[in-house]
Enzyme design. Sequence first.
Site, PDB file in Angstrom:
ATOM      1  N   GLY A 113      10.583  -6.637  -2.436  1.00 16.27           N
ATOM      2  CA  GLY A 113       9.502  -6.233  -1.786  1.00 16.27           C
ATOM      3  C   GLY A 113       9.245  -4.738  -1.851  1.00 16.27           C
ATOM      4  N   ASP A 129       7.483   5.031  -3.730  1.00 10.00           N
ATOM      5  CA  ASP A 129       7.022   5.291  -2.345  1.00 10.00           C
ATOM      6  C   ASP A 129       8.256   5.710  -1.312  1.00 10.00           C
ATOM      7  OD1 ASP A 129       4.367   4.546  -3.154  1.00 10.00           O
ATOM      8  OD2 ASP A 129       4.869   2.463  -2.483  1.00 10.00           O
ATOM      9  N   GLY A 163       1.009  -1.372   0.087  1.00 11.26           N
ATOM     10  CA  GLY A 163       0.063   0.005   0.018  1.00 11.26           C
ATOM     11  C   GLY A 163       0.881   1.266  -0.020  1.00 11.26           C
TER      12      GLY A 163
HETATM   13  O1  RIB Z   1       3.867   1.488  -4.844  1.00 13.83           O
HETATM   14  C1  RIB Z   1       3.709   0.338  -4.634  1.00 13.83           C
HETATM   15  C2  RIB Z   1       2.419  -0.097  -3.956  1.00 13.83           C
HETATM   16  O2  RIB Z   1       1.589   0.003  -4.817  1.00 13.83           O
HETATM   17  C3  RIB Z   1       2.521  -1.497  -3.559  1.00 13.83           C
HETATM   18  O3  RIB Z   1       3.061  -1.813  -2.195  1.00 13.83           O
HETATM   19  C4  RIB Z   1       0.864  -2.124  -3.768  1.00 13.83           C
HETATM   20  O4  RIB Z   1       0.454  -2.299  -2.601  1.00 13.83           O
HETATM   21  C5  RIB Z   1       0.418  -0.642  -4.436  1.00 13.83           C
HETATM   22  O5  RIB Z   1      -0.522  -0.259  -3.709  1.00 13.83           O
END
Ligand code: RIB
Length: 311
Positions: free
Chosen positions: A292, A257, A43
Amino acid sequence: MTATRPRIVIVGIYVADLLFKAPRMPIIGETLLGSHFAMGPGGKGSNQAVAAARAGAEVFFCTRLGNDAFAADAQKTWQQAGVTSRATLHDDLTTGAAHIFVEDDTGRNAIIVYAGAAAHMVPADLDAIEDDIAGAHIFVAQLEQPLDVAMHGLRLARKHGVTTIFNPAPAATLPDDIFPLCDWITPNETETSLLTGMPVTNLDQARAAADLLLAKGVKNVVITLGDQGSLLHTAEKSVHIAPFIAGKCIDTAGAGDGFTAGLATALAEGRPPEEALRFASALAGISVTRSGTAASMPDRAQIDTLLCTGP
Ligand code: RIB
């Protein structure tokens, strides 16, 4: 830099990532033998929360979870990373999941995400943590939870003079009134293209698209360009930041992220923009050398070591 730990509030989703590696994507109707499988925390918002906490920030994460096994994994993940949960549990909903395909040779990915309980978030979820937002240095939102939740969070942060970072992922077309709420925006090439209607395949095109985002009201545009690094584009300057190569790229999922989390952490520490982008690049550069998403985020010592040695 601030003497206290920088404080960041993030709204977003947690899902269980089901990661499959294979030589290529299957086509419709085809079954393909994979080379690797792993399940782990994911997420975008949760990944950002974990990455920022490991990088040294005090992080509050707001979401909705089902009352199920995936939710228990979420809480364990945040506890281990030092993230303060502002999640609510919902008996009638299930926590979401993501299918992540990672290409064997390149580490590139393709994702289907089902937000589950977090798709039911409402703006009032953020009213409940307004004090946390008011006390933060930085507020971060993405687009995996409903858009009105992201917009409400950006407005609340604005109301309290808190710097906002908007990570417009996954790619979507957006209403014009969101852009003036963004002190920082961090789209990748695909997201930038959709936001601006302009192609973004090289640095010059990225600069032209970034100009349009500035004209729409964003203060600072940061476009991530994959293995080409990133672009910092403001009314005063346009600077290309080279990527950090920390080893062989095996899995790019979650790197964006990590980048947004690194930017948030460094800005919250009071670092100047170019230094903040270098910090973000180093964090993302390490994450792509590991498998991961949340699991690939480095700790502060590893980021500082890479910042001292490269690129
Ligand atoms: O940016 C990567 C994320 O996008 C993953 O962890 C997946 O869950 C999606 O939300």
